[in-house]
Design an enzyme around this catalytic site. Sequence first.
Site, PDB file in Angstrom:
ATOM      1  N   GLU A 285       4.762  33.401  52.564  1.00 47.97           N
ATOM      2  CA  GLU A 285       5.769  32.354  52.682  1.00 47.97           C
ATOM      3  C   GLU A 285       6.529  32.462  54.004  1.00 47.97           C
ATOM      4  O   GLU A 285       6.736  33.563  54.521  1.00 47.97           O
ATOM      5  CB  GLU A 285       6.785  32.458  51.541  1.00 47.97           C
TER       6      GLU A 285
ATOM      7  N   CYS B 101      12.250  32.350  59.024  1.00 45.92           N
ATOM      8  CA  CYS B 101      12.099  33.636  58.349  1.00 45.92           C
ATOM      9  C   CYS B 101      10.629  33.798  58.001  1.00 45.92           C
ATOM     10  O   CYS B 101      10.038  32.923  57.349  1.00 45.92           O
ATOM     11  CB  CYS B 101      12.961  33.673  57.092  1.00 45.92           C
TER      12      CYS B 101
ATOM     13  N   CYS C  42       4.473  43.462  48.531  1.00 46.53           N
ATOM     14  CA  CYS C  42       5.363  44.531  48.998  1.00 46.53           C
ATOM     15  C   CYS C  42       5.298  45.687  48.011  1.00 46.53           C
ATOM     16  O   CYS C  42       5.220  45.476  46.804  1.00 46.53           O
ATOM     17  CB  CYS C  42       6.799  43.996  49.103  1.00 46.53           C
TER      18      CYS C  42
ATOM     19  N   CYS D 203      11.790  46.620  44.801  1.00 43.03           N
ATOM     20  CA  CYS D 203      13.180  46.273  44.492  1.00 43.03           C
ATOM     21  C   CYS D 203      13.249  45.429  43.217  1.00 43.03           C
ATOM     22  O   CYS D 203      12.503  44.465  43.057  1.00 43.03           O
ATOM     23  CB  CYS D 203      13.806  45.524  45.662  1.00 43.03           C
TER      24      CYS D 203
ATOM     25  N   CYS E  49      13.716  41.431  43.288  1.00 42.67           N
ATOM     26  CA  CYS E  49      12.966  40.681  44.297  1.00 42.67           C
ATOM     27  C   CYS E  49      11.621  40.197  43.772  1.00 42.67           C
ATOM     28  O   CYS E  49      10.887  40.944  43.125  1.00 42.67           O
ATOM     29  CB  CYS E  49      12.765  41.563  45.528  1.00 42.67           C
TER      30      CYS E  49
ATOM     31  N   CYS F  63      12.435  34.872  48.208  1.00 40.41           N
ATOM     32  CA  CYS F  63      11.161  35.267  48.803  1.00 40.41           C
ATOM     33  C   CYS F  63      10.163  35.662  47.716  1.00 40.41           C
ATOM     34  O   CYS F  63      10.463  36.491  46.857  1.00 40.41           O
ATOM     35  CB  CYS F  63      11.369  36.446  49.756  1.00 40.41           C
TER      36      CYS F  63
END
Length: 350
Positions: free
Chosen positions: A96, A109, A116, A120, A123, A337
């Site tokens: 994205e 961004c 990832c 977290c 997220c 995100c």
Amino acid sequence: MNKGNTKTDMKSMTLSEMQSFVEQLGEKKFRASQIYQWINQKLVTNFSDMTNLSEKLRDRLESEACLHGCHMIQRQVSKDGTNKFLMKLWDGNTVESVLMKYHHGNSVCISTQVGCRMGCRFCASTVGGLLRSLTTGEMLDQIYEIQRITGERVSNVILMGIGEPLDNFDNVVRFVRMLSDEKGLHISQRNITISTCGLVDGIHRLMEEDLTITVAISLHAPNDELRKEMMPIANRYSIAEIIQACKEYIDRTGRRITFEYSLVDGKNDTPDHARQLAKLVHGLNCHINLIPLNPVEGRMGDRSKRTNVLEFKNILEKYHSNVTIRREMGSDIDAACGQLRNKNKGGETT
């Protein structure tokens, strides 16, 4: 040099690497400058469009090289003008990118990884873990594709999308140098921000790179106990280690550090948390960016109440902290995100 489908990826090449490559093909060195300009200034996506090259050279490049980037497969436009793009990569993976329009210019961004591994709790990017890191060319082409689509110049770039930039260190540093190269888009390094969840080793490595970027630390908690609940990386690096690395970075570079702090209702948004945070950053050349959480289904927490956000900010200001509340953008689209990517796995929409 990065390769895909056995072809050499020229979009990730620096000019000097490109010069060596074309010389290996038996061509004059100046051809590399022409190709570099076509890719990084004129933003072409095919060798066939490089009209000042001979047909023979274009055919040779087509057979031996590639321009691995991305192309938009879905676009969401918010009522506030924010654009969110789902980008498809050469291998079918998606990432994205977000375009945010401000009075001072267009900010983009971008993502640095497919997924990832930081984990977290709040997220969406970390759902499904890390598949792979992006090449330098794939990071650059998120910006190039947005400029191709909108016809507007990008002036500020933030590496805060999907992925942990310092977990893709070498490609990210190459990206910064190429993006700021006067022979490319020539975006000032002072207008580039790298966000990290606090990889101390990576922060120390950044000090050695002689860059003038802004570093943003995703802190989100003022003490280790709470941070471990929210961010698994806190089990590896303590807040004290992160703060020390920030002090050294500021001393070494003269650049101000930004601390990102997502406010989660009843979790990290109390007056006591604000006082702890103020004490933690006291004396640092830093800015605190308070972020009302974009809730993600199945992830930790809800957005803090507006009154709590304002009280949190007021307490920080009483302790003379430099603080702002991030302007809320894209709230009527998949703002967090990773949300759009997760919704569209396996599907393509133009």
